[in-house]
Design an enzyme around this catalytic site. Sequence first.
Site, PDB file in Angstrom:
ATOM      1  N   HIS A   1     -39.646 -18.709  40.726  1.00 43.86           N
ATOM      2  CA  HIS A   1     -39.059 -20.035  40.963  1.00 43.86           C
ATOM      3  C   HIS A   1     -40.100 -21.147  40.938  1.00 43.86           C
ATOM      4  O   HIS A   1     -39.742 -22.328  40.953  1.00 43.86           O
ATOM      5  CB  HIS A   1     -38.315 -20.072  42.299  1.00 43.86           C
ATOM      6  CG  HIS A   1     -37.177 -19.108  42.363  1.00 43.86           C
ATOM      7  ND1 HIS A   1     -36.191 -19.067  41.400  1.00 43.86           N
ATOM      8  CD2 HIS A   1     -36.877 -18.126  43.248  1.00 43.86           C
ATOM      9  CE1 HIS A   1     -35.333 -18.097  41.706  1.00 43.86           C
ATOM     10  NE2 HIS A   1     -35.731 -17.513  42.814  1.00 43.86           N
TER      11      HIS A   1
ATOM     12  N   ASP B   1     -34.316  -9.788  38.497  1.00 40.31           N
ATOM     13  CA  ASP B   1     -34.075 -10.282  39.858  1.00 40.31           C
ATOM     14  C   ASP B   1     -32.696 -10.961  39.904  1.00 40.31           C
ATOM     15  O   ASP B   1     -32.237 -11.511  38.900  1.00 40.31           O
ATOM     16  CB  ASP B   1     -35.170 -11.304  40.176  1.00 40.31           C
ATOM     17  CG  ASP B   1     -35.228 -11.721  41.634  1.00 40.31           C
ATOM     18  OD1 ASP B   1     -36.131 -11.248  42.344  1.00 40.31           O
ATOM     19  OD2 ASP B   1     -34.387 -12.548  42.055  1.00 40.31           O
TER      20      ASP B   1
ATOM     21  N   ASP C   1     -32.960  -7.579  44.662  1.00 39.26           N
ATOM     22  CA  ASP C   1     -31.955  -8.292  45.453  1.00 39.26           C
ATOM     23  C   ASP C   1     -30.572  -8.225  44.780  1.00 39.26           C
ATOM     24  O   ASP C   1     -29.611  -8.826  45.250  1.00 39.26           O
ATOM     25  CB  ASP C   1     -32.373  -9.742  45.761  1.00 39.26           C
ATOM     26  CG  ASP C   1     -33.147 -10.401  44.641  1.00 39.26           C
ATOM     27  OD1 ASP C   1     -33.154  -9.852  43.516  1.00 39.26           O
ATOM     28  OD2 ASP C   1     -33.742 -11.472  44.869  1.00 39.26           O
TER      29      ASP C   1
END
Length: 343
Positions: free
Chosen positions: A121, A158, A247
């Site tokens: 990110h 992810d 995740d």
Amino acid sequence: MIKFYYHERYNEYDLGENHPLIGDKPRRTLNFLKKRKIDRYLEIKEPKPCEEKDLLRVHTREYIEKVRFLSRIGGYLSIDTPAPRGIFEIASLACGGSKEGGESLLKDSKISINPLGGFHHASRDASSGFCFFNDIAVTIEYLRNRYRVKKFAVIDLDVHHANGTQYIYYKDPDVLLISFHQDGRTLYPGSGFIEEIGENEGKGYTINLPFLPGSGNESYKRAFDEIVPDIVLQFKPDIIIYQSGVDTHHSDPLADILLTYPIYFYFAREIKKLSEKTCNKLLVLFGGGYNSDASVKSYYNIVCGLLGVEEIVREEDIPDTKLEITIERIKELKRILSDYWSI
Ligand SMILES: [Zn+2]
């Protein structure tokens, strides 16, 4: 042997008691690997922090100074990302692990792992989502600069869209980014739609597939099989970087994808095969995972997939009610990509 970059201080990447990012995941993962005697296949290496010049190839000086300043006094980088004291050093250490892992592929290793890597990110001059420095880009720029490595394939599984990596390389045809993630209308950071495919020279080299909440193994496996091998083989990377965030597991508290343990073995094994067919250089960055127990088991299965060890953690499949929608999305993505790839 797989090189596994680990530093005790990795466990200090902890954003506080009530924050979903749990600091001791690298230690717990390594302990689990040891308990199952998988560490005999690992060469454990202690990384050094990356240097400032490594960060400067990716981030602006102002941004680096901002993180350094916050790290001295403690504060917040953004609303979801507290900056505890000392985080500059730990984030630099995480980048060092990815950088050294990448470098080892040009020397004496075919697969390297950094369990504290994959901070996708972080963009050039801003970040959120628990990331400070984009270790993926730091590694790519280091290898370009130092070793003239040309083509990088980043496979990012992810559950969150790889927005930072995407923005850094949106116009760059030498970095192929494939990001699978939960639909941005339902999850942070809100981007990563099928139509985002790159700009200018970089068109066709950013590939996004968003999945609806409730998508499971079948959706992911189908999408992976139909998209990833064909494009990576055509791209012919010099290095593959696999951001293997877990995740996506059904028990993860931050997201709503329903993957189960065995699929992580499958992804890792297939990506390793792709590496063997192309460059034989694979850097694995563990990425996100916010249910600690489930994350440790999922990472373990990833290592098993890389090694071809079949004694994985198993659990029952969860029915995938979103497969029809995923199939439609795969079709749509392939239609868009057919201007750039034979797919
Ligand atoms: Zn994530």
